[in-house]
Design an enzyme around this catalytic site. Structure first.
Site, PDB file in Angstrom:
ATOM      1  N   GLU A  68      36.717  21.872  54.957  1.00 26.63           N
ATOM      2  CA  GLU A  68      35.766  22.780  55.602  1.00 26.63           C
ATOM      3  C   GLU A  68      34.512  22.063  56.092  1.00 26.63           C
ATOM      4  O   GLU A  68      34.097  22.215  57.234  1.00 26.63           O
ATOM      5  CB  GLU A  68      35.366  23.897  54.639  1.00 26.63           C
ATOM      6  CG  GLU A  68      34.375  24.872  55.256  1.00 26.63           C
ATOM      7  CD  GLU A  68      33.904  25.930  54.279  1.00 26.63           C
ATOM      8  OE1 GLU A  68      33.277  26.896  54.735  1.00 26.63           O
ATOM      9  OE2 GLU A  68      34.146  25.785  53.077  1.00 26.63           O
TER      10      GLU A  68
ATOM     11  N   ARG B  21      24.253  17.544  51.017  1.00 23.64           N
ATOM     12  CA  ARG B  21      24.108  18.541  49.952  1.00 23.64           C
ATOM     13  C   ARG B  21      23.915  17.854  48.597  1.00 23.64           C
ATOM     14  O   ARG B  21      23.069  18.251  47.801  1.00 23.64           O
ATOM     15  CB  ARG B  21      25.327  19.455  49.919  1.00 23.64           C
ATOM     16  CG  ARG B  21      25.337  20.398  48.726  1.00 23.64           C
ATOM     17  CD  ARG B  21      26.498  21.363  48.753  1.00 23.64           C
ATOM     18  NE  ARG B  21      26.293  22.400  49.745  1.00 23.64           N
ATOM     19  CZ  ARG B  21      27.092  23.439  49.892  1.00 23.64           C
ATOM     20  NH1 ARG B  21      28.147  23.592  49.126  1.00 23.64           N
ATOM     21  NH2 ARG B  21      26.844  24.354  50.815  1.00 23.64           N
TER      22      ARG B  21
ATOM     23  N   GLN C  39      39.926  31.015  47.306  1.00 24.17           N
ATOM     24  CA  GLN C  39      39.197  32.258  47.556  1.00 24.17           C
ATOM     25  C   GLN C  39      39.821  33.398  46.767  1.00 24.17           C
ATOM     26  O   GLN C  39      41.009  33.397  46.483  1.00 24.17           O
ATOM     27  CB  GLN C  39      39.230  32.607  49.036  1.00 24.17           C
ATOM     28  CG  GLN C  39      38.365  31.710  49.899  1.00 24.17           C
ATOM     29  CD  GLN C  39      38.339  32.187  51.334  1.00 24.17           C
ATOM     30  OE1 GLN C  39      39.087  33.076  51.723  1.00 24.17           O
ATOM     31  NE2 GLN C  39      37.483  31.604  52.138  1.00 24.17           N
TER      32      GLN C  39
ATOM     33  N   ARG D  56      43.563  34.977  46.099  1.00 23.85           N
ATOM     34  CA  ARG D  56      44.008  35.277  47.456  1.00 23.85           C
ATOM     35  C   ARG D  56      45.291  34.519  47.772  1.00 23.85           C
ATOM     36  O   ARG D  56      45.401  33.339  47.490  1.00 23.85           O
ATOM     37  CB  ARG D  56      42.908  34.886  48.449  1.00 23.85           C
ATOM     38  CG  ARG D  56      43.194  35.295  49.873  1.00 23.85           C
ATOM     39  CD  ARG D  56      42.001  34.996  50.739  1.00 23.85           C
ATOM     40  NE  ARG D  56      42.300  35.246  52.139  1.00 23.85           N
ATOM     41  CZ  ARG D  56      41.468  34.957  53.139  1.00 23.85           C
ATOM     42  NH1 ARG D  56      40.305  34.428  52.865  1.00 23.85           N
ATOM     43  NH2 ARG D  56      41.800  35.193  54.380  1.00 23.85           N
ATOM     44  N   GLU D  57      46.254  35.213  48.371  1.00 21.62           N
ATOM     45  CA  GLU D  57      47.561  34.643  48.717  1.00 21.62           C
ATOM     46  C   GLU D  57      48.157  33.911  47.515  1.00 21.62           C
ATOM     47  O   GLU D  57      48.645  32.801  47.611  1.00 21.62           O
ATOM     48  CB  GLU D  57      47.411  33.674  49.903  1.00 21.62           C
ATOM     49  CG  GLU D  57      46.884  34.336  51.157  1.00 21.62           C
ATOM     50  CD  GLU D  57      46.536  33.346  52.234  1.00 21.62           C
ATOM     51  OE1 GLU D  57      46.806  33.628  53.406  1.00 21.62           O
ATOM     52  OE2 GLU D  57      45.996  32.290  51.916  1.00 21.62           O
TER      53      GLU D  57
ATOM     54  N   LYS E 154      42.758  31.793  32.791  1.00 20.45           N
ATOM     55  CA  LYS E 154      44.005  31.219  32.288  1.00 20.45           C
ATOM     56  C   LYS E 154      43.711  29.840  31.723  1.00 20.45           C
ATOM     57  O   LYS E 154      42.975  29.053  32.324  1.00 20.45           O
ATOM     58  CB  LYS E 154      45.061  31.106  33.388  1.00 20.45           C
ATOM     59  CG  LYS E 154      46.356  30.450  32.890  1.00 20.45           C
ATOM     60  CD  LYS E 154      47.350  30.198  34.005  1.00 20.45           C
ATOM     61  CE  LYS E 154      48.584  29.481  33.485  1.00 20.45           C
ATOM     62  NZ  LYS E 154      49.571  29.182  34.545  1.00 20.45           N
TER      63      LYS E 154
END
Length: 947
Positions: A742, A751, A862, A881-882, A918
């Site tokens: 990304e 950063r 995500q 997600r997915e 988990k």
């Protein structure tokens, strides 16, 4: 002639590399000195011995040593006898001969290294042969072949046994040694992440060969309302909701050079309904966002919760974006006139205006439409003249007669009867007769077939086309319906979408005629020049303000109460008072019918020097200039820059004009200040912040710059995992590989530097570093340079490429990697149409990568939007997600949650929860950390109770 390849080795008749004497000396040394086995057991593996009898003897020694028993001649003989191996190794005579041939075990370390060297060479020969066979596997894709070949070579370089089935006793022996070392405090159970409570929860740190998933909702609540409008690169305007659903759109982002650039979002986020707040600026612009959404100030990005009325935020001063589409000039004029002074709700379009020039211009534009006529009505001078646009019935009648005559001539020239023609066209003879008499006309399909049958061009039969020959009503009304503006009253009028995608010159023509209706150009008694426009439609006024901004014209939008008949009603007024904006308007747009006033304004502005409070840089910039100038006195700097009145330049008291900042920046040879002076930003004051209740919100993730333009205002959009990577590389000095799909490597480095130096990233990007921050910056850079952190920002990188890069890094560093970080999972592609199956395959491959390299792998993921629909917003495993097999393949799943995100008034502000959903090797639970949003860092909470 084809290339002749010879794979026959020149030394095919030679024995594989081996050293039998060294093997015997090692075994004899251990039999003579049982303590010697501890010197070779960690470097000499059983498979390295060439003779099978030697392997059995050495294996017996390792087993005895693992049980804490001596490895002398008697013990080894007894073990081999018990396991029926003594005869296979050559009996007691073999063991005795080993002892007799060995003098001592003093050189056993070097001999072990020699034996391992020969073993590695044998492995290399074996791998080479296997690679040759791989080359012939043409049915396998080349990247997979290369990966397998590299894996075989890498396996050798790691000096680890690649054998298949291993007896459980060996694994238990290794476990016992690890337990013993941990009990004695010699080693930690895993790789520490830097957060002591989290380390304690996950059994002392991350375990090697584990796949760790860190999941969280993107954007962290930094969202804008669903109807927020965004300018796209083709000039069109779309709401953020439309962009979310289309999953595409090239839009504008502000770069580090303070200029706008075109970008493409990488992630589209639906954050359901959230409390939103409307931020309104002095120019009348507004945007609705969540309370945590950042806005750009002169001191960097600040969350809305940290801003107040009076603060200045960044908005565009120019949006130099125009389309490539065109329309007829007459169409543009008609639209502008009807939107300005037209009635779109009657039986036909009407234009009401007393200026004869505009009446004539409007009438000429209407004449470009076929079958229309303009009728002027004044009610005997009692009302403002109104032009009615209606269909011209006489025109259509004439066209039908003309068509009938042309058809007769064409039929006669082809010597074809009406009956024959009707059979070809599959219509009745009466229809053909009626066409020739002008009673009726053929359909579009029959008209086309008629032209082909009679071998005549369509325009010869109907010079204006069959559509205009048929009386379909008012063509202007139909066109306005297609554009979506017919039927709208004055309060609901808007500019059609097509206008926004026009070229620069045609948008200028549209504004020119629009201002000709309800616009003005005047010079006040004070000498102030003013341009303006007024409408009762708020939407229309904001659209006009936006179109002006494309030319760099700064306009103020205000709500006004105007007199209408015997009452007063609300109106929206656009004022242009900035001298530079007025000059731009006059040079590029002007106003039709008001040329005299425009010329007077042009003469007034000519040669005049204006001191304006518009478009200035906030006073905080003086602090940055002070840092840049160092110890040089202000008066000296001002004099050197050529500023008149240099003895008093109002340091820190007044905002700076762009021109003066440029002069000072040039004298200082400071590029960041020059870029700020020439920026695309206008600093606008916040005049109100109002709660608007709950609304559907969305956000976009923008690569690199992480901001976009929403409602003509600049708004902003991997830190926990980065903190872990930073700690492992910094404290443990173990190599860390980061694969960023990304952000660019420069952005990640910036950063990390921001956190290390404790300097906000916005200051680093702009170069506005104070004198006392340089030491921190230098220290931060020096510290990061010493850390073994390696970043790969290749877009769409595959697991195969990651594995290759990681192997190479591990070989170069000569030690096991401390961590592999993948940011983030959903951006990876696997070449499958089924996304769930594709992601499942990817996670299995990542797990294989962790096991092969014996390194913990953290993959960011995500969470789905399902978490937003629940009352309890804390995420669960099912929210991945997915997900597919993510939770099945993962050894550890951690989810991030901040209550402050959903409840700004929560008593746990600044607290982040790390929820372990988990844990394959231990218990689950929650760890709380302190979150520092200024540097996007997570920190340990202070322990209570004196420990």
């Amino acid at each position: 002639m084809s290339e002749q390849l010879n794979f026959q080795a020149s030394n095919i008749d030679k024995l594989p590399p081996q050293n039998i004497e060294a093997e015997e000396a090692i075994l004899g040394g251990i039999l003579l000195d049982p303590e010697a086995i501890s010197r070779v057991s960690d470097r000499l593996i059983t498979e390295a011995l060439y003779i099978s009898a030697h392997r059995d003897i050495y294996q017996a020694m390792l087993r005895l040593n693992g049980q804490g028993k001596p490895t002398d001649l008697l013990s080894v003989t007894s073990w081999l006898t018990d396991h029926d191996l003594l005869t296979r190794v050559g009996g007691r005579n073999k063991l005795a001969s080993l002892v007799e041939r060995t003098v001592s075990a003093i050189n056993i370390d070097a001999l072990a290294q020699l034996v391992m060297d020969k073993y590695m060479r044998r492995q290399l020969i074996k791998a080479g042969n296997e690679i040759v066979h791989l080359g012939y596997e043409t049915e396998t894709e080349l990247p997979q072949v290369l990966d397998k070949a590299e894996q075989k070579i890498f396996g050798i370089s790691q000096e680890r046994s690649q054998s298949g089935l291993v007896h459980i006793a060996d694994s238990l022996m290794s476990n016992f040694k690890d337990i013993e070392e941990r009990n004695q405090g010699v080693a930690l159970p895993g790789i520490s992440c830097g957060f002591y409570d989290l380390d304690a929860m996950i059994n002392g740190g991350f375990q090697r060969s584990d796949l760790i998933i860190i999941a969280g909702r993107p954007a962290m609540g930094k969202c804008v309302a669903f109807d927020t409008e965004i300018l796209l690169s083709d000039g069109s305007i779309s709401t953020i909701e439309e962009i979310y659903h289309h999953r595409q759109g090239k839009l504008l982002t502000l770069g580090d050079d303070w200029k706008f650039h075109v970008t493409q979002p990488s992630v589209y986020v639906d954050d359901r309904e959230k409390p939103v707040f409307r931020v309104t600026t002095g120019l009348g612009k507004y945007v609705e966002t969540t309370i945590t959404h950042p806005y750009l100030t002169i001191n960097g990005w600040r969350k809305l919760s940290e801003l107040k009325v009076g603060d200045k935020i960044a908005i565009p001063r120019k949006l130099d974006v125009f389309g490539t589409e065109t329309m007829r000039d007459s169409e543009i004029k008609i639209l502008a006139y009807l939107i300005g002074d037209g009635c779109l709700t009657g039986t036909s379009p009407q234009f009401t205006n007393s200026n004869p020039l505009l009446q004539e211009d409007f009438s000429q534009a209407v004449n470009s439409f076929v079958g229309l006529k303009v009728r002027l009505e004044t009610s005997n001078g009692k009302r403002t003249p109104t032009l009615y646009v209606t269909k011209n019935s006489d025109f259509f009648a004439a066209q039908r007669i003309n068509f009938a005559e042309c058809l007769k001539i064409a039929i006669k020239s082809q010597n074809i009867s009406d009956r024959k023609l009707s059979q070809i066209l599959k219509v009745s003879p009466a229809s053909v007769f009626n066409w020739q008499t002008g009673i009726c006309l053929p359909s579009k399909e029959n008209f086309k077939l008629l032209s082909e049958t009679l071998q005549i061009l369509p325009e010869k039969l109907a010079c204006f086309g069959i559509n205009t020959t048929i009386d379909n009503g008012n063509s202007l009304t139909l066109w306005l319906q297609e554009l979506g503006i017919w039927g709208k009253d004055a309060h609901a009028k808007t500019i059609p979408e097509r206008i926004f995608k026009l070229t620069r010159s045609q948008i200028a023509l549209f504004i020119n005629r629009l201002f000709a209706t309800d616009g003005w150009a005047s010079i006040l008694k004070t000498g102030q020049v003013q341009l303006g426009y007024c409408t009762v439609s708020e939407k229309l006024s904001r659209q006009v303000q936006h179109l002006l901004l494309r030319f760099g014209i700064i306009a103020t939008l205000k709500k006004r109460s105007i007199k209408y008949k015997d009452t007063r009603r609300q109106a929206w007024q656009i004022d242009i008072t900035d001298a530079n904006s007025i000059k731009t308007f006059i040079s590029e747009i002007r106003i039709f019918g008001k040329e005299k006033a425009i010329n007077q304004i042009e003469s007034t502005l000519e040669g005049r020097i204006f001191q304006t409070n518009y478009d200035t840089i906030p006073t905080e910039i003086w602090d940055t200039i002070a840092v840049a100038k160092g110890n040089e006195p202000w008066s000296t700097l001002a004099k050197r820059a050529g500023i008149k009145g240099y003895t008093n330049i109002h340091v820190g008291k007044r905002t700076l004009s762009r021109e003066r900042l440029w002069i000072l920046a040039t004298a200082l040879e400071n590029l960041p200040l020059q870029q700020l002076a020439d920026s695309d930003i206008y600093w606008d004051k916040i005049v109100s912040i109002e709660s608007m209740g709950f609304k559907q919100v969305y956000d976009l993730t923008i690569p690199v710059t992480h901001n976009f333009i929403a409602n003509d205002i600049c708004v902003h959009n991997t830190s926990f995992a980065m903190n872990i990577a930073h700690y492992i590389a910094g404290s443990s000095r173990m190599p860390v590989a980061i694969f960023s799909l990304e952000m660019s490597k420069e952005q990640l480095a910036l950063r990390m530097l921001s956190g290390e130096a404790r300097i906000e990233s916005s200051y680093l990007r702009s170069g506005r570093i104070s004198q006392n921050q340089w030491e921190d910056l230098t220290r931060g850079i020096s510290s990061l340079q010493q850390m073994p952190i390696f970043i790969d920002d290749t877009p769409n990188i595959t697991i195969t490429e990651m594995r290759s890069q990681a192997r190479r890094l591990q070989a170069e560093q000569g030690t096991d990697l401390g961590l592999i970080l993948i940011d983030y999972l959903q951006l990876m592609e696997g070449g499958s149409d089924n996304r769930v199956q594709e992601l499942s395959k990817i996670t299995r491959q990542i797990k294989g990568l962790a096991r092969e390299l014996h390194v913990p792998v953290i993959a960011l993921s995500q969470l789905s939007r399902g978490v937003e629909s629940r009352t309890n917003k804390r995420p669960m495993l099912s929210d991945l997600r997915e997900s597919g097999s993510i939770e099945q393949d993962a050894d550890l799943v951690m989810m991030l949650y901040r209550d402050e995100y959903y409840a700004p008034d929560t008593p746990e502000r600044g607290i982040a929860e790390i929820m372990i959903a988990k844990h394959r090797h231990g218990a689950t639970g929650t760890v709380k950390l302190l979150f520092d949003p200024q540097f996007t860092q997570f920190k340990n909470l202070a322990r209570t109770g004196g420990y």
